[in-house]
Design a protein around this motif. Structure first.
Motif, PDB file in Angstrom:
ATOM      1  N   TYR A  96       0.830  -1.206   0.000  1.00 21.34           N
ATOM      2  CA  TYR A  96       0.000   0.000   0.000  1.00 21.34           C
ATOM      3  C   TYR A  96       0.869   1.263   0.000  1.00 21.34           C
ATOM      4  CZ  TYR A  96      -3.513   3.423   1.272  1.00 21.34           C
ATOM      5  OH  TYR A  96      -4.324   4.522   1.281  1.00 21.34           O
ATOM      6  N   ARG A  97       1.902   1.264   0.854  1.00 23.27           N
ATOM      7  CA  ARG A  97       2.798   2.428   0.901  1.00 23.27           C
ATOM      8  C   ARG A  97       3.524   2.626  -0.425  1.00 23.27           C
ATOM      9  NH1 ARG A  97       5.783   1.517   6.689  1.00 23.27           N
ATOM     10  NH2 ARG A  97       4.031   2.081   8.041  1.00 23.27           N
ATOM     11  N   PHE A  98       4.000   1.520  -1.008  1.00 15.45           N
ATOM     12  CA  PHE A  98       4.675   1.609  -2.301  1.00 15.45           C
ATOM     13  C   PHE A  98       3.755   2.243  -3.333  1.00 15.45           C
ATOM     14  CE2 PHE A  98       4.919  -0.564  -6.467  1.00 15.45           C
ATOM     15  CZ  PHE A  98       6.061   0.050  -6.952  1.00 15.45           C
ATOM     16  N   SER A  99       2.548   1.721  -3.434  1.00 14.84           N
ATOM     17  CA  SER A  99       1.608   2.184  -4.456  1.00 14.84           C
ATOM     18  C   SER A  99       1.199   3.634  -4.242  1.00 14.84           C
ATOM     19  CB  SER A  99       0.370   1.290  -4.456  1.00 14.84           C
ATOM     20  OG  SER A  99       0.739  -0.038  -4.691  1.00 14.84           O
ATOM     21  N   SER A 100       0.858   3.975  -3.009  1.00 15.65           N
ATOM     22  CA  SER A 100       0.406   5.339  -2.716  1.00 15.65           C
ATOM     23  C   SER A 100       1.509   6.353  -2.956  1.00 15.65           C
ATOM     24  CB  SER A 100      -0.077   5.429  -1.272  1.00 15.65           C
ATOM     25  OG  SER A 100      -1.174   4.580  -1.066  1.00 15.65           O
ATOM     26  N   ARG A 101       2.705   6.041  -2.485  1.00 14.91           N
ATOM     27  CA  ARG A 101       3.813   6.991  -2.640  1.00 14.91           C
ATOM     28  C   ARG A 101       4.285   7.077  -4.087  1.00 14.91           C
ATOM     29  NH1 ARG A 101       6.487   5.559   3.185  1.00 14.91           N
ATOM     30  NH2 ARG A 101       4.891   6.706   4.333  1.00 14.91           N
ATOM     31  N   LEU A 114       9.536   9.233  -4.501  1.00 10.64           N
ATOM     32  CA  LEU A 114       9.814   8.088  -5.362  1.00 10.64           C
ATOM     33  C   LEU A 114      10.785   7.133  -4.678  1.00 10.64           C
ATOM     34  CD1 LEU A 114       9.389   6.763  -8.168  1.00 10.64           C
ATOM     35  CD2 LEU A 114      11.418   8.031  -8.912  1.00 10.64           C
ATOM     36  N   THR A 115      11.801   7.688  -4.028  1.00  5.67           N
ATOM     37  CA  THR A 115      12.762   6.859  -3.303  1.00  5.67           C
ATOM     38  C   THR A 115      12.089   6.132  -2.146  1.00  5.67           C
ATOM     39  OG1 THR A 115      14.526   8.390  -3.910  1.00  5.67           O
ATOM     40  CG2 THR A 115      14.968   6.913  -2.070  1.00  5.67           C
ATOM     41  N   GLU A 116      11.215   6.832  -1.409  1.00  7.63           N
ATOM     42  CA  GLU A 116      10.463   6.186  -0.322  1.00  7.63           C
ATOM     43  C   GLU A 116       9.590   5.053  -0.866  1.00  7.63           C
ATOM     44  OE1 GLU A 116       8.123   9.090   1.684  1.00  7.63           O
ATOM     45  OE2 GLU A 116       9.820   9.980   2.726  1.00  7.63           O
ATOM     46  N   SER A 117       8.999   5.288  -2.019  1.00 10.43           N
ATOM     47  CA  SER A 117       8.158   4.283  -2.643  1.00 10.43           C
ATOM     48  C   SER A 117       8.960   3.019  -2.939  1.00 10.43           C
ATOM     49  CB  SER A 117       7.558   4.847  -3.929  1.00 10.43           C
ATOM     50  OG  SER A 117       6.874   3.861  -4.636  1.00 10.43           O
ATOM     51  N   PHE A 118      10.102   3.185  -3.573  1.00 12.88           N
ATOM     52  CA  PHE A 118      10.931   2.024  -3.904  1.00 12.88           C
ATOM     53  C   PHE A 118      11.521   1.367  -2.657  1.00 12.88           C
ATOM     54  CE2 PHE A 118      11.115   3.847  -8.289  1.00 12.88           C
ATOM     55  CZ  PHE A 118      10.473   2.787  -8.891  1.00 12.88           C
ATOM     56  N   SER A 119      11.712   2.133  -1.602  1.00 15.32           N
ATOM     57  CA  SER A 119      12.157   1.553  -0.336  1.00 15.32           C
ATOM     58  C   SER A 119      11.109   0.582   0.201  1.00 15.32           C
ATOM     59  CB  SER A 119      12.428   2.665   0.679  1.00 15.32           C
ATOM     60  OG  SER A 119      12.712   2.118   1.948  1.00 15.32           O
ATOM     61  N   ASN A 120       9.833   0.946   0.070  1.00 13.49           N
ATOM     62  CA  ASN A 120       8.759   0.049   0.501  1.00 13.49           C
ATOM     63  C   ASN A 120       8.668  -1.179  -0.391  1.00 13.49           C
ATOM     64  OD1 ASN A 120       7.028   1.138   2.839  1.00 13.49           O
ATOM     65  ND2 ASN A 120       7.479   2.938   1.610  1.00 13.49           N
ATOM     66  N   LEU A 121       8.932  -1.014  -1.676  1.00 14.18           N
ATOM     67  CA  LEU A 121       8.943  -2.165  -2.573  1.00 14.18           C
ATOM     68  C   LEU A 121      10.072  -3.122  -2.184  1.00 14.18           C
ATOM     69  CD1 LEU A 121       7.706  -3.526  -5.085  1.00 14.18           C
ATOM     70  CD2 LEU A 121       9.361  -2.238  -6.452  1.00 14.18           C
ATOM     71  N   LYS A 122      11.240  -2.572  -1.860  1.00 12.94           N
ATOM     72  CA  LYS A 122      12.359  -3.396  -1.409  1.00 12.94           C
ATOM     73  C   LYS A 122      11.989  -4.152  -0.139  1.00 12.94           C
ATOM     74  CE  LYS A 122      14.912  -1.889   1.490  1.00 12.94           C
ATOM     75  NZ  LYS A 122      15.108  -2.306   2.882  1.00 12.94           N
ATOM     76  N   SER A 123      11.332  -3.465   0.800  1.00 12.84           N
ATOM     77  CA  SER A 123      10.924  -4.105   2.055  1.00 12.84           C
ATOM     78  C   SER A 123       9.899  -5.213   1.807  1.00 12.84           C
ATOM     79  CB  SER A 123      10.354  -3.068   3.015  1.00 12.84           C
ATOM     80  OG  SER A 123      11.343  -2.139   3.374  1.00 12.84           O
ATOM     81  N   LEU A 124       9.017  -5.003   0.849  1.00  8.42           N
ATOM     82  CA  LEU A 124       8.030  -6.022   0.500  1.00  8.42           C
ATOM     83  C   LEU A 124       8.728  -7.287   0.015  1.00  8.42           C
ATOM     84  CD1 LEU A 124       5.049  -6.893  -0.192  1.00  8.42           C
ATOM     85  CD2 LEU A 124       5.456  -5.873  -2.430  1.00  8.42           C
ATOM     86  N   PHE A 125       9.663  -7.134  -0.915  1.00  9.47           N
ATOM     87  CA  PHE A 125      10.382  -8.300  -1.432  1.00  9.47           C
ATOM     88  C   PHE A 125      11.269  -8.938  -0.366  1.00  9.47           C
ATOM     89  CE2 PHE A 125       9.516  -6.409  -5.687  1.00  9.47           C
ATOM     90  CZ  PHE A 125       8.813  -7.478  -6.192  1.00  9.47           C
ATOM     91  N   LYS A 126      11.864  -8.122   0.473  1.00  3.62           N
ATOM     92  CA  LYS A 126      12.695  -8.649   1.562  1.00  3.62           C
ATOM     93  C   LYS A 126      11.842  -9.479   2.524  1.00  3.62           C
ATOM     94  CE  LYS A 126      15.982  -6.998   5.038  1.00  3.62           C
ATOM     95  NZ  LYS A 126      16.638  -5.801   5.594  1.00  3.62           N
ATOM     96  N   PHE A 127      10.653  -8.973   2.868  1.00  2.32           N
ATOM     97  CA  PHE A 127       9.752  -9.712   3.745  1.00  2.32           C
ATOM     98  C   PHE A 127       9.414 -11.070   3.134  1.00  2.32           C
ATOM     99  CE2 PHE A 127       5.592 -11.193   4.946  1.00  2.32           C
ATOM    100  CZ  PHE A 127       5.616 -11.119   6.326  1.00  2.32           C
ATOM    101  N   TYR A 128       8.996 -11.063   1.858  1.00  2.00           N
ATOM    102  CA  TYR A 128       8.632 -12.321   1.219  1.00  2.00           C
ATOM    103  C   TYR A 128       9.827 -13.264   1.073  1.00  2.00           C
ATOM    104  CZ  TYR A 128       3.773 -11.265   0.206  1.00  2.00           C
ATOM    105  OH  TYR A 128       2.432 -11.006   0.313  1.00  2.00           O
ATOM    106  N   GLY A 129      11.015 -12.717   0.887  1.00  2.00           N
ATOM    107  CA  GLY A 129      12.213 -13.558   0.818  1.00  2.00           C
ATOM    108  C   GLY A 129      12.480 -14.253   2.138  1.00  2.00           C
ATOM    109  N   ILE A 130      12.440 -13.502   3.231  1.00  2.00           N
ATOM    110  CA  ILE A 130      12.662 -14.082   4.561  1.00  2.00           C
ATOM    111  C   ILE A 130      11.550 -15.066   4.897  1.00  2.00           C
ATOM    112  CG2 ILE A 130      12.750 -13.539   7.024  1.00  2.00           C
ATOM    113  CD1 ILE A 130      14.146 -10.875   6.190  1.00  2.00           C
ATOM    114  N   TYR A 131      10.315 -14.699   4.591  1.00  2.00           N
ATOM    115  CA  TYR A 131       9.163 -15.569   4.840  1.00  2.00           C
ATOM    116  C   TYR A 131       9.330 -16.893   4.089  1.00  2.00           C
ATOM    117  CZ  TYR A 131       4.245 -17.043   4.909  1.00  2.00           C
ATOM    118  OH  TYR A 131       3.085 -17.749   5.071  1.00  2.00           O
ATOM    119  N   THR A 132       9.758 -16.818   2.836  1.00  2.00           N
ATOM    120  CA  THR A 132       9.949 -18.024   2.035  1.00  2.00           C
ATOM    121  C   THR A 132      11.051 -18.906   2.620  1.00  2.00           C
ATOM    122  OG1 THR A 132       9.215 -16.859   0.056  1.00  2.00           O
ATOM    123  CG2 THR A 132      10.504 -18.872  -0.286  1.00  2.00           C
TER     124      THR A 132
END
Length: 155
Positions: A96-101, A114-132
């Motif tokens: 949500y943060r990625f999309s809104s920002r 834009l940088t904040e947006s991509f930071s949230n995208l990075k965190s999303l992928f990092k979360f799913y990587g650790i979760y996996t």
């Protein structure tokens, strides 16, 4: 292909269109996920409340006649469900943060957002990587435990 310095990259019209569409879909999916997780938590809470009130023979057979065992079983279920919902809310917040920002950054031509947006995208992928990794580790441990249990039953 020659090497490019990242600072020379620019968002052209077609890239901006793709990113705007990505932001719309990401926001839609995140809002939908919030609603689904909320309904899921609500349904589970209702089932737990109804299950605690049901003291018929089915509940007595499943948990014994001891009311404490029924409370522990439903309490454990509640804890696991709440843990799951909280865990799944985290990536939805990042999406949500990625999309809104991203939408705001593209509308206002704001590099910081834009940088904040991509930071949230990075965190999303990092979360799913650790979760996996965690889920795969649990699966490997369960497989090994199954092999050990099967071997001990055979011999």
């Amino acid at each position: 292909m020659e090497n490019q310095n990242l600072f020379d990259l620019h968002i052209d019209e077609s890239s901006a269109r793709f990113l705007k569409e990505t932001a719309k879909w990401g926001r839609f999916l995140s809002i939908l996920a919030f609603i689904v997780l909320g309904f899921y938590a609500l349904c589970v809470l209702i089932m737990l409340l109804v299950g605690q009130r049901a003291s018929g023979p089915v509940m007595e057979n499943a948990y014994g006649a001891n009311p404490m065992s029924m409370m522990l079983a439903t309490g454990t279920g509640l804890i696991f469900i709440l843990l799951f919902v909280v865990l799944m809310v985290i990536p939805v917040i990042y999406l949500y943060r990625f999309s809104s920002r991203l939408k705001v950054a593209l509308e206002n031509n704001d590099q910081h957002t834009l940088t904040e947006s991509f930071s949230n995208l990075k965190s999303l992928f990092k979360f799913y990587g650790i979760y996996t990794i965690v889920i795969l580790a649990i699966m490997v441990l369960a497989f090994i435990g199954g092999l050990i249990a099967g071997a001990s039953m055979m011999g």
